[in-house]
Design an enzyme around this catalytic site. Structure first.
Site, PDB file in Angstrom:
ATOM      1  N   TRP A 102       0.826  -1.211   0.000  1.00 18.65           N
ATOM      2  CA  TRP A 102       0.000   0.000   0.000  1.00 18.65           C
ATOM      3  C   TRP A 102       0.853   1.252   0.000  1.00 18.65           C
ATOM      4  CZ3 TRP A 102      -4.403  -0.383  -2.075  1.00 18.65           C
ATOM      5  CH2 TRP A 102      -5.176  -1.528  -1.909  1.00 18.65           C
ATOM      6  N   ASP A 170      -1.882   6.581   6.285  1.00 21.03           N
ATOM      7  CA  ASP A 170      -2.930   5.735   5.721  1.00 21.03           C
ATOM      8  C   ASP A 170      -3.215   4.691   6.796  1.00 21.03           C
ATOM      9  OD1 ASP A 170      -4.519   3.884   4.480  1.00 21.03           O
ATOM     10  OD2 ASP A 170      -3.162   3.483   2.814  1.00 21.03           O
ATOM     11  N   LYS A 194     -12.666  -1.780   5.919  1.00 16.53           N
ATOM     12  CA  LYS A 194     -11.934  -2.705   6.771  1.00 16.53           C
ATOM     13  C   LYS A 194     -12.573  -2.748   8.164  1.00 16.53           C
ATOM     14  CE  LYS A 194      -9.369  -2.686   3.154  1.00 16.53           C
ATOM     15  NZ  LYS A 194      -8.226  -1.879   2.840  1.00 16.53           N
TER      16      LYS A 194
END
Ligand code: PLP
Length: 358
Positions: A102, A170, A194
């Site tokens: 990511w 993030d 999530k």
């Protein structure tokens, strides 16, 4: 009704109580005669729902007054671009920490907007740890990192001190799983699917003084300052997703807040890691102090057994355990909504499987 234990990395399990309540309120929300999806975003009912969601999230994370809380669209991926568009403030350079898939994507996107420096990287050990020594350029507009790498299963358990440079995280895959020291950050963002709610919604928490300098050409809906001024309703917001997120915030409060949820998450993760460490059949490659409580990747001694493992798991009511294509093996994502019983069942099954095939 039977609910399966879904170990997906996202979209992931939501609390059954939240889904049941949304079901109850589907045709008639609180006597309004409407579903939340049918409400005007400017109407009294929805404005109240959005205000409650904001208030509850502010309370859960003790968000200081000088931070704006935004409910936006486009997922965390859009933030990879939206962050540089808004936070470069004419500086032309930003630093990034590289800890896995990511953060790699965030770096790639940022390169379209500025000179990207790599402040630290764990690529030397195949992204299996979280480097704490960062070399930040003093004139960088901000430092960006991924506080929980969902694919590699690497989590920062402490916030690194970046000495006055705005810190951007993030936090998609561990948002609301633990308390967050918001005042140490310039900006925190998280995709909802999530730990918070439906995919597509993203949450941004940003320090007020960083706003108002979006790059020329930034679309209005991507300008944090404009969105903050319009209570995240510069255009029609994802109303139903905000409603579900709001129900999840109330659920977290009912559980006793993020501290209580964190305790359970520690307990759930420990069950799995203890098994991995006591076994010579299963392996997790991540440095112990940097292991994620949310995403637990592991491999079997022989990859040829993967298919049999997944099949047996499915038969026992456990799905989505296949690891990400970039790392292989297995991955158990155990977000807030995964009950302890789900992890216990997985651990029991893993022991059984090892006894049979180990
Ligand atoms: C899932 C995830 C993303 C991407 O989210 P999208 O909603 O698909 O854009 C970004 N960062 C992290 C850490 C994630 O876990």
């Amino acid at each position: 009704m039977s609910r399966i234990f879904n170990f997906s990395a996202g979209p992931a399990m939501l609390p059954a109580e939240v889904l049941a309540r949304a079901g109850d309120e589907m045709l008639d929300w609180h006597g309004s005669g409407m579903c939340v999806m049918e409400m005007s975003h400017r109407g009294r009912e929805f404005v109240g729902i959005a205000a409650d969601a904001e208030r509850d999230l502010r309370e859960l994370l003790a968000v200081p007054q000088n931070y704006k809380l935004l409910f936006l669209q486009g997922g965390a991926t859009l933030q990879f671009a939206q962050v540089p568009m808004n936070l470069l403030r004419g500086k032309g350079k930003a630093d990034y920490v590289l800890t896995g898939e990511w953060s790699k994507k965030a770096v790639k996107e940022a390169k379209s907007y500025c000179d990207v420096g790599i402040a630290a990287s764990s690529e030397d050990r195949n992204f299996t740890y979280a480097p704490k020594q960062w070399k930040v350029r003093p004139d960088a507009a901000y430092v960006h990192y991924c506080s929980n790498e969902t694919i590699g299963g690497v989590e920062y358990h402490e916030v690194v001190n970046v000495k006055g440079i705005p810190l951007v995280a993030d936090a998609s895959s561990h948002f609301l799983s633990r308390p967050l020291e918001v005042s140490k950050f310039g900006l925190i963002y998280a995709g909802a699917q999530k730990n918070v709610g439906p995919a597509g919604l993203s949450i941004v928490i940003v320090r007020e003084d960083l706003l108002g300098n979006a790059a020329k050409g930034t679309p209005s809906v991507m300008d944090y300052k404009l969105q903050a001024g319009a209570d995240s309703m510069l255009n029609t917001p994802p109303t139903y997703s905000i409603y579900i997120a709001g129900l999840v915030f109330k659920w977290v409060k009912q559980q006793g807040g993020v501290r209580e949820v964190e305790k359970r998450n520690i307990q759930k993760a420990a069950l799995l890691y203890d098994l991995l460490d006591s076994s010579s059949f299963y392996k997790n490659p991540v440095a112990k102090e940097d292991r994620s409580r949310m995403n637990v990747p592991f491999t079997l001694a022989d990859a040829k057994l993967d298919a049999a493992f997944l099949k047996g798991a499915q038969e026992r009511g456990m799905v989505q355990l296949k690891g990400h294509r970039s790392v292989g093996g297995m991955r158990a994502s155990i977000y807030n909504a995964m009950p302890l019983e789900g992890v216990q069942r997985l651990v029991e099954y893993m022991k059984e499987f090892e006894a049979e095939h180990g």
